[in-house]
Scaffold this motif. Structure first.
Motif, PDB file in Angstrom:
ATOM      1  N   LEU A  17      69.465  33.330 -21.322  1.00 52.18           N
ATOM      2  CA  LEU A  17      69.964  32.730 -19.902  1.00 52.18           C
ATOM      3  C   LEU A  17      69.191  31.277 -19.926  1.00 52.18           C
ATOM      4  CD1 LEU A  17      69.714  35.361 -17.434  1.00 52.18           C
ATOM      5  CD2 LEU A  17      71.700  34.324 -18.122  1.00 52.18           C
ATOM      6  N   THR A  18      67.824  31.186 -20.682  1.00 54.24           N
ATOM      7  CA  THR A  18      67.266  29.837 -20.650  1.00 54.24           C
ATOM      8  C   THR A  18      68.203  29.008 -21.466  1.00 54.24           C
ATOM      9  OG1 THR A  18      65.271  31.075 -20.291  1.00 54.24           O
ATOM     10  CG2 THR A  18      65.217  28.831 -21.141  1.00 54.24           C
ATOM     11  N   LEU A  19      68.698  29.460 -22.576  1.00 56.24           N
ATOM     12  CA  LEU A  19      69.315  28.627 -23.603  1.00 56.24           C
ATOM     13  C   LEU A  19      70.803  28.044 -23.233  1.00 56.24           C
ATOM     14  CD1 LEU A  19      68.510  30.458 -27.006  1.00 56.24           C
ATOM     15  CD2 LEU A  19      67.612  28.161 -25.820  1.00 56.24           C
ATOM     16  N   ALA A  20      71.297  28.750 -21.927  1.00 56.49           N
ATOM     17  CA  ALA A  20      72.648  28.601 -21.320  1.00 56.49           C
ATOM     18  C   ALA A  20      72.553  26.954 -20.576  1.00 56.49           C
ATOM     19  CB  ALA A  20      73.000  29.443 -20.335  1.00 56.49           C
ATOM     20  N   CYS A  22      74.056  23.632 -18.770  1.00 59.44           N
ATOM     21  CA  CYS A  22      74.683  23.285 -17.371  1.00 59.44           C
ATOM     22  C   CYS A  22      75.659  22.160 -17.371  1.00 59.44           C
ATOM     23  CB  CYS A  22      73.472  22.969 -16.561  1.00 59.44           C
ATOM     24  SG  CYS A  22      73.925  22.540 -14.682  1.00 59.44           S
ATOM     25  N   THR A  23      76.629  22.168 -16.643  1.00 61.10           N
ATOM     26  CA  THR A  23      77.550  20.983 -16.392  1.00 61.10           C
ATOM     27  C   THR A  23      77.622  20.495 -15.132  1.00 61.10           C
ATOM     28  OG1 THR A  23      79.540  22.487 -16.120  1.00 61.10           O
ATOM     29  CG2 THR A  23      79.002  21.837 -18.334  1.00 61.10           C
ATOM     30  N   ALA A  24      77.836  19.412 -14.939  1.00 62.97           N
ATOM     31  CA  ALA A  24      77.591  18.913 -13.450  1.00 62.97           C
ATOM     32  C   ALA A  24      79.309  18.697 -12.839  1.00 62.97           C
ATOM     33  CB  ALA A  24      77.171  17.477 -13.330  1.00 62.97           C
ATOM     34  N   GLY A  25      79.275  18.650 -11.546  1.00 63.31           N
ATOM     35  CA  GLY A  25      80.546  18.475 -10.861  1.00 63.31           C
ATOM     36  C   GLY A  25      80.527  19.302  -9.703  1.00 63.31           C
ATOM     37  N   THR A  26      81.604  18.948  -8.694  1.00 67.01           N
ATOM     38  CA  THR A  26      82.061  19.597  -7.612  1.00 67.01           C
ATOM     39  C   THR A  26      83.063  20.588  -7.714  1.00 67.01           C
ATOM     40  OG1 THR A  26      83.372  17.579  -6.846  1.00 67.01           O
ATOM     41  CG2 THR A  26      80.933  17.643  -6.449  1.00 67.01           C
ATOM     42  N   GLU A  27      83.583  20.813  -8.559  1.00 71.78           N
ATOM     43  CA  GLU A  27      84.818  21.825  -8.871  1.00 71.78           C
ATOM     44  C   GLU A  27      84.287  23.240  -8.807  1.00 71.78           C
ATOM     45  OE1 GLU A  27      87.916  21.006  -9.333  1.00 71.78           O
ATOM     46  OE2 GLU A  27      87.042  18.879  -9.133  1.00 71.78           O
ATOM     47  N   PRO A  28      85.035  24.136  -8.903  1.00 73.97           N
ATOM     48  CA  PRO A  28      84.526  25.528  -8.569  1.00 73.97           C
ATOM     49  C   PRO A  28      83.427  25.734  -9.621  1.00 73.97           C
ATOM     50  CG  PRO A  28      86.578  25.431  -8.419  1.00 73.97           C
ATOM     51  CD  PRO A  28      86.476  23.994  -8.653  1.00 73.97           C
ATOM     52  N   GLN A  29      82.532  26.803  -9.377  1.00 75.86           N
ATOM     53  CA  GLN A  29      81.360  26.814 -10.231  1.00 75.86           C
ATOM     54  C   GLN A  29      81.904  27.381 -11.655  1.00 75.86           C
ATOM     55  OE1 GLN A  29      78.312  29.634  -9.223  1.00 75.86           O
ATOM     56  NE2 GLN A  29      76.800  28.132  -9.654  1.00 75.86           N
ATOM     57  N   SER A  30      81.633  26.934 -12.604  1.00 74.43           N
ATOM     58  CA  SER A  30      82.023  27.514 -14.156  1.00 74.43           C
ATOM     59  C   SER A  30      80.934  28.493 -14.275  1.00 74.43           C
ATOM     60  CB  SER A  30      81.929  26.402 -15.158  1.00 74.43           C
ATOM     61  OG  SER A  30      80.541  26.133 -15.393  1.00 74.43           O
ATOM     62  N   VAL A  31      81.127  29.506 -15.701  1.00 75.45           N
ATOM     63  CA  VAL A  31      80.390  30.528 -16.076  1.00 75.45           C
ATOM     64  C   VAL A  31      79.117  29.904 -16.422  1.00 75.45           C
ATOM     65  CG1 VAL A  31      80.038  32.069 -18.004  1.00 75.45           C
ATOM     66  CG2 VAL A  31      82.110  31.955 -16.456  1.00 75.45           C
ATOM     67  N   THR A  32      79.175  28.563 -17.121  1.00 78.49           N
ATOM     68  CA  THR A  32      77.930  28.064 -17.734  1.00 78.49           C
ATOM     69  C   THR A  32      76.996  27.302 -16.367  1.00 78.49           C
ATOM     70  OG1 THR A  32      79.161  27.227 -19.655  1.00 78.49           O
ATOM     71  CG2 THR A  32      77.217  25.996 -19.064  1.00 78.49           C
ATOM     72  N   GLN A  33      77.593  26.790 -15.346  1.00 78.97           N
ATOM     73  CA  GLN A  33      76.866  26.620 -14.406  1.00 78.97           C
ATOM     74  C   GLN A  33      75.938  27.640 -13.681  1.00 78.97           C
ATOM     75  OE1 GLN A  33      80.212  24.419 -12.397  1.00 78.97           O
ATOM     76  NE2 GLN A  33      79.273  22.555 -12.943  1.00 78.97           N
ATOM     77  N   ALA A  34      76.847  28.661 -13.694  1.00 78.95           N
ATOM     78  CA  ALA A  34      76.368  30.073 -12.871  1.00 78.95           C
ATOM     79  C   ALA A  34      75.208  30.511 -13.630  1.00 78.95           C
ATOM     80  CB  ALA A  34      77.337  30.832 -12.579  1.00 78.95           C
ATOM     81  N   ASP A  36      73.432  29.103 -15.736  1.00 76.19           N
ATOM     82  CA  ASP A  36      72.256  28.044 -15.673  1.00 76.19           C
ATOM     83  C   ASP A  36      71.365  28.237 -14.208  1.00 76.19           C
ATOM     84  OD1 ASP A  36      70.720  25.682 -16.608  1.00 76.19           O
ATOM     85  OD2 ASP A  36      71.256  24.910 -14.893  1.00 76.19           O
ATOM     86  N   ALA A  37      72.109  28.512 -13.418  1.00 73.86           N
ATOM     87  CA  ALA A  37      71.483  28.818 -12.143  1.00 73.86           C
ATOM     88  C   ALA A  37      70.580  29.920 -12.076  1.00 73.86           C
ATOM     89  CB  ALA A  37      72.479  28.834 -10.871  1.00 73.86           C
ATOM     90  N   ILE A  38      71.387  31.053 -12.695  1.00 74.06           N
ATOM     91  CA  ILE A  38      70.629  32.384 -12.821  1.00 74.06           C
ATOM     92  C   ILE A  38      69.248  32.176 -13.823  1.00 74.06           C
ATOM     93  CG2 ILE A  38      70.647  34.673 -13.810  1.00 74.06           C
ATOM     94  CD1 ILE A  38      72.297  34.212 -11.282  1.00 74.06           C
ATOM     95  N   ALA A  39      69.186  31.370 -14.967  1.00 74.48           N
ATOM     96  CA  ALA A  39      68.287  31.179 -15.644  1.00 74.48           C
ATOM     97  C   ALA A  39      66.973  30.460 -15.085  1.00 74.48           C
ATOM     98  CB  ALA A  39      68.658  30.316 -16.884  1.00 74.48           C
TER      99      ALA A  39
END
Length: 138
Positions: A17-20, A22-34, A36-39
């Motif tokens: 999870l730490t290695l996942a 993150c991408t920026a944006g206001t679109e629906p949350q991607s798997v990668t963004q989610a 990263d938030a968990i990590a």
């Protein structure tokens, strides 16, 4: 004992999870963004959980406390994640940690009194939940 299974699963999750990214944006949350938030939510607990699980035989109360903290952080993180796929995977993982924590609590924090059959089953479920999240966030 099965603490090696729990320690390995916990550390594997934490590292992945730490290695996942993150991408920026206001679109629906991607798997990668989610992921990263968990990590970000559980990263501060990595060392605490690893240390507690390594010393579970001598200080089971610390292991229960660390597992409880991790479980709470996972639940909080899942509640703040918009991506349903990641939310579900994190919820399953939190439930798995809850089961393991409960087994130690039910034993009165006496490692030798832990139901080994139940712990083995819980470890298998935890491993599966970890694998699911790692595949998703990998």
């Amino acid at each position: 004992m099965n603490r090696n299974i729990l320690t390995a699963a916990t550390l594997t999750i934490a590292v992945s999870l730490t290695l996942a990214g993150c991408t920026a944006g206001t679109e629906p949350q991607s798997v990668t963004q989610a992921c990263d938030a968990i990590a970000q939510k559980i990263e501060p607990l990595n060392e605490q959980v690893a240390e507690a699980m390594n010393e579970v035989a001598t200080d089971p109360a610390a292991a229960v406390s660390a597992l409880s903290d991790l479980e709470s952080s996972l639940k909080d993180a899942a509640n703040n994640v918009e991506n349903e796929e990641v939310k579900k995977a994190v919820g399953s993982l939190a439930a798995s940690f809850s089961t393991v924590r409960s087994l130690f609590e039910e034993s009165g924090n006496n490692v030798s009194a832990v139901d080994i059959t139940a712990l083995t089953s819980a470890s298998t479920t935890l491993s599966a939940a970890s694998t699911d999240l790692l595949e998703l966030c990998g």
